[in-house]
Write an enzyme that holds these catalytic residues in place. Structure first.
Site, PDB file in Angstrom:
ATOM      1  N   GLY A 180       0.840  -1.207   0.000  1.00 29.66           N
ATOM      2  CA  GLY A 180       0.000   0.000   0.000  1.00 29.66           C
ATOM      3  C   GLY A 180       0.862   1.238   0.000  1.00 29.66           C
ATOM      4  O   GLY A 180       2.084   1.178   0.102  1.00 29.66           O
ATOM      5  N   GLY A 199       2.669   3.566   1.534  1.00 29.91           N
ATOM      6  CA  GLY A 199       3.225   3.768   2.868  1.00 29.91           C
ATOM      7  C   GLY A 199       3.765   5.170   3.061  1.00 29.91           C
ATOM      8  O   GLY A 199       4.009   5.609   4.180  1.00 29.91           O
ATOM      9  N   GLY A 226       7.305   7.159   6.413  1.00 36.07           N
ATOM     10  CA  GLY A 226       6.379   7.859   5.523  1.00 36.07           C
ATOM     11  C   GLY A 226       7.037   8.950   4.690  1.00 36.07           C
ATOM     12  O   GLY A 226       6.367   9.664   3.954  1.00 36.07           O
ATOM     13  N   ARG A 240       3.767  14.193  -7.954  1.00 34.40           N
ATOM     14  CA  ARG A 240       3.961  13.348  -9.128  1.00 34.40           C
ATOM     15  C   ARG A 240       2.676  13.244  -9.941  1.00 34.40           C
ATOM     16  O   ARG A 240       1.584  13.254  -9.384  1.00 34.40           O
ATOM     17  CB  ARG A 240       4.369  11.977  -8.602  1.00 34.40           C
ATOM     18  CG  ARG A 240       4.389  10.881  -9.603  1.00 34.40           C
ATOM     19  CD  ARG A 240       5.192   9.725  -9.065  1.00 34.40           C
ATOM     20  NE  ARG A 240       4.346   8.757  -8.364  1.00 34.40           N
ATOM     21  CZ  ARG A 240       4.835   7.652  -7.797  1.00 34.40           C
ATOM     22  NH1 ARG A 240       6.124   7.408  -7.800  1.00 34.40           N
ATOM     23  NH2 ARG A 240       4.018   6.808  -7.200  1.00 34.40           N
ATOM     24  N   ASP A 273       4.146  -4.619  -7.490  1.00 36.86           N
ATOM     25  CA  ASP A 273       3.562  -3.392  -6.921  1.00 36.86           C
ATOM     26  C   ASP A 273       4.156  -2.146  -7.575  1.00 36.86           C
ATOM     27  O   ASP A 273       3.730  -1.031  -7.271  1.00 36.86           O
ATOM     28  CB  ASP A 273       3.758  -3.344  -5.398  1.00 36.86           C
ATOM     29  CG  ASP A 273       5.210  -3.521  -4.982  1.00 36.86           C
ATOM     30  OD1 ASP A 273       5.808  -4.542  -5.349  1.00 36.86           O
ATOM     31  OD2 ASP A 273       5.752  -2.620  -4.316  1.00 36.86           O
ATOM     32  N   ASN A 274       5.132  -2.336  -8.462  1.00 40.56           N
ATOM     33  CA  ASN A 274       5.685  -1.183  -9.181  1.00 40.56           C
ATOM     34  C   ASN A 274       5.317  -1.218 -10.660  1.00 40.56           C
ATOM     35  O   ASN A 274       5.934  -0.527 -11.471  1.00 40.56           O
ATOM     36  CB  ASN A 274       7.213  -1.148  -9.027  1.00 40.56           C
ATOM     37  CG  ASN A 274       7.634  -0.789  -7.606  1.00 40.56           C
ATOM     38  OD1 ASN A 274       6.874  -0.175  -6.863  1.00 40.56           O
ATOM     39  ND2 ASN A 274       8.825  -1.193  -7.224  1.00 40.56           N
TER      40      ASN A 274
HETATM   41  P1  AMP Z   1       9.105   1.151  -3.030  1.00 42.84           P
HETATM   42  O1  AMP Z   1      10.361   0.356  -2.866  1.00 42.84           O
HETATM   43  O2  AMP Z   1       9.296   2.629  -2.953  1.00 42.84           O
HETATM   44  O3  AMP Z   1       8.319   0.743  -4.219  1.00 42.84           O
HETATM   45  O4  AMP Z   1       8.217   0.785  -1.733  1.00 42.84           O
HETATM   46  C1  AMP Z   1       7.789  -0.502  -1.393  1.00 42.84           C
HETATM   47  C2  AMP Z   1       6.771  -0.405  -0.275  1.00 42.84           C
HETATM   48  O5  AMP Z   1       7.374   0.150   0.894  1.00 42.84           O
HETATM   49  C3  AMP Z   1       5.584   0.489  -0.580  1.00 42.84           C
HETATM   50  O6  AMP Z   1       4.455  -0.050   0.044  1.00 42.84           O
HETATM   51  C4  AMP Z   1       5.988   1.794   0.029  1.00 42.84           C
HETATM   52  O7  AMP Z   1       4.887   2.604   0.332  1.00 42.84           O
HETATM   53  C5  AMP Z   1       6.706   1.340   1.285  1.00 42.84           C
HETATM   54  N1  AMP Z   1       7.711   2.313   1.744  1.00 42.84           N
HETATM   55  C6  AMP Z   1       8.908   2.607   1.166  1.00 42.84           C
HETATM   56  N2  AMP Z   1       9.555   3.543   1.867  1.00 42.84           N
HETATM   57  C7  AMP Z   1       8.755   3.875   2.901  1.00 42.84           C
HETATM   58  C8  AMP Z   1       8.866   4.802   3.989  1.00 42.84           C
HETATM   59  N3  AMP Z   1       9.946   5.570   4.148  1.00 42.84           N
HETATM   60  N4  AMP Z   1       7.843   4.863   4.855  1.00 42.84           N
HETATM   61  C9  AMP Z   1       6.758   4.085   4.725  1.00 42.84           C
HETATM   62  N5  AMP Z   1       6.597   3.207   3.745  1.00 42.84           N
HETATM   63  C10 AMP Z   1       7.568   3.094   2.832  1.00 42.84           C
HETATM   64 MG    MG Z   2       6.698   1.039  -5.100  1.00 40.41          MG
END
Ligand code: AMP
Ligand code: MG
Length: 474
Positions: A84, A86, A119, A169, A245-246
């Site tokens: 989700g 995050g 976050g 974005r 998820d990406n």
């Molecule tokens: P990403 O690697 O950016 O695609 O993130 C993978 C998952 O981790 C997603 O659900 C993001 O929302 C969550 N996420 C990444 N970095 C953070 C953060 N600093 N705080 C909270 N959630 C995060």
């Molecule tokens: Mg992501």
């Protein structure tokens, strides 16, 4: 009037999202804004300061219903049941000539899906995402983009202490393969259907209400994915984290993390230093695209029979191959496809690999091969022989050197975003100098131009850049 309206996704049942406000910064500051995109979206009359306050949440548009989305996904091949947004938030949407556009904030503070995260996003990673979105867009590769970077004095901890920032974005959608997976694995076929219906209703440029509506829906996603990955391969882009998820359901490059443009042609190139197995290596991207599509197919099992999924997935490879062949043909400055073209391009790639040639520059310098028997890169005996056969092939359809050169230069960028360039912009920005970002935007948004004053950015990366390590941390 700010042309942002509530997102249609907010009308879906509560299980799809959490409606919430976000945490702006105490001392927000403008790092950069995308003047071009502002114009394209009709935001040109919104004052910069006002837009900054809107994105920071200090100026509230009462009608908006910001939300964080729930999704899951396969990360490095493993199913993760609850991901989700995050640290992201879907602020709303705006109308454009190409349909609705999402306005999303990355790094907007905690949400119910933050798990152990803070976050936030770091300035370093949002600068990389901003620059790369514009670089990809200039190469006509579908991508999310960014309107603004908001900086702060807030410190967050990654491998070291870093400054937090937010990215405003835009993209055609934020619905990922993982949104479908979440409902499928939670045994909610009615929500899988509701989500598919939502997509079909809201993205009519991509999907239509045909007799076999869900099969065609899936087929369209498979096509867009194959086509997107062909474009990555053709221009040497390595995404780095092709988790489900990406993956956008509209085939846009999305969620930039440890991406990289390959420099020396190396099929085993892995831009993500956290990817020890090389799952997302450059040469694996086409296969992973298919793997991800089959994961999506599985999540759509309540709507499409397994047999049908299989039939649709079988089309992925030919779509991918056709798109890639077309793009390589363009990069060779050829108008029509002919027998033997696949061999011609493969021999060129083989030369690049064995002689460790720069992918971008080898193509760009083909324009010299029109009039000479060797170019800067292609000067070995094997390469000279290749140029001879290439010249012969090109001569069949175009004879004017001028036309050949024009066609080649229109299809082969001189400038890509090399990792070290982004690094220079980041290091300056960390010292509050945002001018390098502006300079690089000028370079990467005009990739096909000569830009004499930026000649050095067309050269191979300097030696110090060899040690740059890009990890998942962002
Ligand atoms: P990403 O690697 O950016 O695609 O993130 C993978 C998952 O981790 C997603 O659900 C993001 O929302 C969550 N996420 C990444 N970095 C953070 C953060 N600093 N705080 C909270 N959630 C995060
Ligand atoms: Mg992501």
């Amino acid at each position: 009037m700010v042309p942002i309206k509530p997102h249609a996704y907010a009308e879906l049942p509560d299980e799809f999202h959490t409606c919430q406000m976000w945490q702006g910064f105490k001392n927000p500051l403008l790092v950069t804004q995308n003047v071009e995109l502002k114009k394209e979206l009709g935001f040109q009359d919104v004052e910069t300061q006002k837009l900054l306050e809107i994105f920071n949440g200090s100026f509230k548009i009462k009608s908006l219903k910001p939300l964080s989305m729930v999704y899951s996904g396969h990360q490095f091949g493993q199913y993760v049941e609850k991901l989700g947004d995050g640290r992201g938030l879907l602020l709303g949407q705006t109308d454009s000539a190409e349909g609705v556009i999402d306005i999303h904030l990355k790094g907007a503070g905690k949400t119910p899906y933050s798990r152990f995260g803070d976050g936030r996003a770091v300035l370093r990673s949002v600068i990389r995402e901003y620059l790369c979105g514009e670089a990809m867009h200039a190469l006509s590769i579908p991508t999310s983009r960014a309107l603004m970077i908001i900086g702060s004095d807030e410190i967050v901890i990654r491998e070291k202490s870093e400054k937090a920032a937010m990215l405003a974005r835009t993209s055609k959608t934020h619905i990922r393969f993982g949104n479908f997976e979440y409902f499928h694995y939670n045994n909610k076929p009615e929500h899988v259907k509701a989500l598919a219906d939502f997509c079909i209703d809201n993205y009519s440029n991509y999907f239509s209400k045909t007799k076999d509506v869900y099969e065609d829906f899936f087929k369209s996603i498979v096509d867009q994915t194959a086509s997107l990955i062909a474009q990555w391969q053709a221009y040497g882009f390595n995404h780095g984290v092709m988790n489900t998820d990406n993956m956008s359901i509209l085939g846009e490059t999305f969620d930039y993390g440890p991406f990289g443009f390959m420099e020396d042609y190396l099929p085993t190139y892995v831009c993500n230093h956290s990817d020890h197995q090389g799952r997302y290596a450059f040469k694996n991207q086409p296969y992973i695209g298919l793997w991800n599509c089959s994961a999506l197919g599985h999540a759509l099992s309540s709507l499409i029979s397994e047999e049908c999924q299989g039939e649709i997935l079988k089309t992925y490879e030919s779509t991918f191959q056709n798109c890639l062949a077309e793009l390589y043909r363009k990069r060779l400055g050829l108008r029509k496809s002919k027998n033997g073209d696949a061999h011609l391009i493969q021999s060129l790639l083989d030369i690049m690999e064995s002689e460790k040639l720069d992918y971008t520059n080898t193509f760009r310098n083909l324009a010299t091969a029109v009039i000479e028997d060797h170019t800067g890169e292609l000067s070995s005996d094997v390469a000279k022989a290749w140029i001879k056969s290439y010249q012969k092939r090109q001569e069949i359809e175009i004879t004017s050197s001028e036309k050949k050169i024009k066609l080649l230069n229109e299809n082969n960028p001189k400038f890509i975003l090399r990792n070290y360039m982004a690094q220079e912009a980041i290091e300056a920005a960390e010292e509050s100098d945002f001018s390098v970002i502006e300079k690089l935007i000028e370079v990467v948004t005009n990739p096909f131009d000569e830009l004499d004053e930026y000649e050095h950015y067309a050269e191979k990366s300097p030696a110090w850049a060899k040690d740059l390590e890009i990890s998942c941390s962002s």
